[in-house]
Write a protein that holds these residues in place. Structure first.
Motif, mmCIF file in Angstrom:
data_model
loop_
_atom_site.group_PDB
_atom_site.id
_atom_site.type_symbol
_atom_site.label_atom_id
_atom_site.label_comp_id
_atom_site.label_asym_id
_atom_site.label_seq_id
_atom_site.Cartn_x
_atom_site.Cartn_y
_atom_site.Cartn_z
ATOM 1 N N THR A 87 0.815 -1.087 -0.096
ATOM 2 C CA THR A 87 0.013 0.049 -0.071
ATOM 3 C C THR A 87 0.865 1.383 -0.105
ATOM 4 O O THR A 87 0.489 2.311 0.297
ATOM 5 C CB THR A 87 -1.154 0.012 1.222
ATOM 6 N N SER A 88 2.106 0.920 -0.668
ATOM 7 C CA SER A 88 2.924 2.335 -0.425
ATOM 8 C C SER A 88 4.161 1.880 -1.323
ATOM 9 O O SER A 88 4.433 0.745 -1.673
ATOM 10 C CB SER A 88 3.795 2.717 1.001
ATOM 11 N N ASN A 126 -9.544 -2.939 -1.550
ATOM 12 C CA ASN A 126 -9.597 -1.520 -1.884
ATOM 13 C C ASN A 126 -8.766 -1.097 -2.822
ATOM 14 O O ASN A 126 -7.289 -0.775 -2.462
ATOM 15 C CB ASN A 126 -9.191 -0.780 -0.613
ATOM 16 N N ARG A 129 -6.065 1.663 -2.649
ATOM 17 C CA ARG A 129 -4.700 1.509 -1.517
ATOM 18 C C ARG A 129 -3.884 0.710 -2.049
ATOM 19 O O ARG A 129 -2.760 0.549 -1.337
ATOM 20 C CB ARG A 129 -5.415 1.036 -0.232
ATOM 21 N N ALA A 130 -4.111 0.147 -3.237
ATOM 22 C CA ALA A 130 -3.055 -0.761 -3.824
ATOM 23 C C ALA A 130 -2.114 -0.396 -4.500
ATOM 24 O O ALA A 130 -2.780 0.301 -5.323
ATOM 25 C CB ALA A 130 -4.073 -2.165 -4.393
ATOM 26 N N TRP A 237 -1.571 -8.156 3.471
ATOM 27 C CA TRP A 237 -0.892 -6.694 3.312
ATOM 28 C C TRP A 237 0.012 -6.639 4.393
ATOM 29 O O TRP A 237 -0.180 -6.134 5.373
ATOM 30 C CB TRP A 237 -2.259 -5.683 3.728
ATOM 31 N N ASP A 240 0.930 -3.421 6.451
ATOM 32 C CA ASP A 240 -0.025 -3.006 7.433
ATOM 33 C C ASP A 240 -0.566 -4.183 8.516
ATOM 34 O O ASP A 240 -1.597 -3.965 9.314
ATOM 35 C CB ASP A 240 -1.591 -2.783 6.606
ATOM 36 N N LEU A 290 -8.622 -1.426 4.223
ATOM 37 C CA LEU A 290 -7.777 -1.946 3.042
ATOM 38 C C LEU A 290 -8.891 -2.818 2.240
ATOM 39 O O LEU A 290 -8.726 -3.244 0.955
ATOM 40 C CB LEU A 290 -6.944 -3.165 3.673
#
Length: 394
Positions: A87-88, A126, A129-130, A237, A240, A290
């Motif tokens: 997610t980053s 989501n 966020r991916a 994830w 996270d 997420l």
């Protein structure tokens, strides 16, 4: 004369060991299980993710062997695959490195653009966020109770005997080792294998072993049944500290993104399904961000389960360092259970020793409180690092 082997514990670990040993000539296997009804150990509440790769090489080996065994059972396991999502940009870089390492040991891993996720996954993720995703094709999902039942049938068909209502209250090492149950019965054995999951410290005390195994509470929730959900790869994830999967027609979600909660042995009298703690709700609410807004849910079932962690995130597997004939198989997840059972079989028959990294006495001489602190430090990063080698303080 048959080699008498008593296994204490009939969860997925003890049952996998029984299946391995009962298939050998010359072994007579008895499994003692304190329950008489529905299982109450960690196996009963496990979400059933079987991810093969771990930066700790021994865990990759055990997971691969476990998946091979589970695939041969015919029920309780599917090679669904697993998908890890970043997610980053930093998270994407870490997942790319991890995928490269997994490929280097022969696992099938492919990068998947977030917009090209399998339909079953795209329906719940989501997308906003991916940032990146990698698919591990040989990973799997299990129904742990079904899987354990299949292993039990295999063990029983090979001659293993399962005794329920047999709570072990005493173990006297020797030749033979004697195991005493609460109903007054005594079982004599050439080998006694302790495989009682989160109750491991209690059993270890019976044989003079200070086992730094720390039971902790862990939240996992299930949403309502929905016709538009379909099983497929499980999801992680890592950055996270969240994971999930579709179980038939309902979505399950778990998180490590909360302060670890230690559960003492006296807190396990009613099993490993504890009453839900409101302190866990915020972490679950955060994890749901997420998910695609359309599938976020008010949990219909909340599981406050318990599993055991160690100071280096590795199992305890092998002989008691000071009591010949006593063996330990603790802190082992379903992911590694059948592989660990096979490794123990090799050790019992003299084919190969248990890997030193899993040695039961490897923390001898360390301060117990420091060991507990070290184990708790690793809880949150079980899926973020998925390794003992890069995070363990010992």
């Amino acid at each position: 004369m048959a080699r008498q082997t008593v296994i204490v514990g009939a969860g997925v670990v003890g049952t996998a060991i029984a299946a391995e040993l009962a298939a050998l000539d010359g072994f007579e296997v008895t499994v003692l299980e304190r329950e008489t009804g529905s299982p109450r150990g960690s196996t009963a509440f496990a979400p059933g993710l079987v991810g093969l790769y771990n930066e700790a090489a021994i865990l990759t080996t055990l997971a691969r062997e476990s998946a091979e065994v589970y695939s041969s059972l015919g029920s309780g396991f599917a090679r669904s695959g697993g998908i890890e999502i970043a997610t980053s940009t930093d998270g994407a870089h870490e997942l790319a490195q991890r995928a490269e390492q997994a490929r280097a040991v022969g696992l099938l891993v492919t990068e998947t653009a977030p917009g090209d996720l399998p339909a079953s996954v795209a329906a719940v993720v989501n997308a906003d966020r991916a940032v990146a995703a990698w698919q591990y094709a040989l990973d799997g999902t299990a129904a742990p109770v079904v899987l354990t039942a299949a292993l039990r049938r295999r063990a029983a068909d090979a001659g293993a005997r399962f005794v329920t209502g047999a709570e072990v209250v005493g173990i006297t090492p020797g030749q033979p080792t004697r195991v005493r149950t609460r109903d007054g019965k005594t079982w004599a054995a050439d080998d006694v294998i302790l495989a009682a999951g989160v109750w491991g410290p209690t059993l270890a005390d019976l044989v003079g072993l200070d086992l730094p195994l720390v039971p902790v509470a862990h939240p996992y929730v299930y949403g309502p049944r929905r016709a538009d959900l379909h099983e497929g790869p499980f999801l992680r994830w890592p950055e996270d500290h969240v994971y999930g999967r579709v179980h038939g027609d309902r979505l399950g979600l778990g998180t490590y993104d909360h302060a670890p909660v230690v559960i003492g042995q006296d807190g396990l009298d009613q099993g490993t399904g504890l009453a839900w703690s409101a302190n866990l709700t915020p972490a679950i609410d955060e994890a749901q961000l997420l998910l695609d807004p359309a599938v976020r849910f008010e949990p219909e079932e909340r599981v406050n389960g318990v599993f055991a962690i160690t100071p280096d995130n590795l199992p305890f597997l092998g002989p008691h360092p000071e009591a010949p004939g006593v063996w330990v198989a603790q802190a082992i997840w379903a992911t590694h259970a059948a592989g660990a059972a096979r490794a123990l079989r090799h050790a019992l028959t003299g084919a190969a020793p248990v890997p030193a990294a899993l040695a039961v006495g490897r923390f001898a001489g360390h301060d117990r409180q420091e060991l507990t602190t070290g184990a708790l430090r690793l809880y949150r990063d079980i899926y973020a690092n998925d390794t003992a080698s890069t995070t363990a303080p010992y």
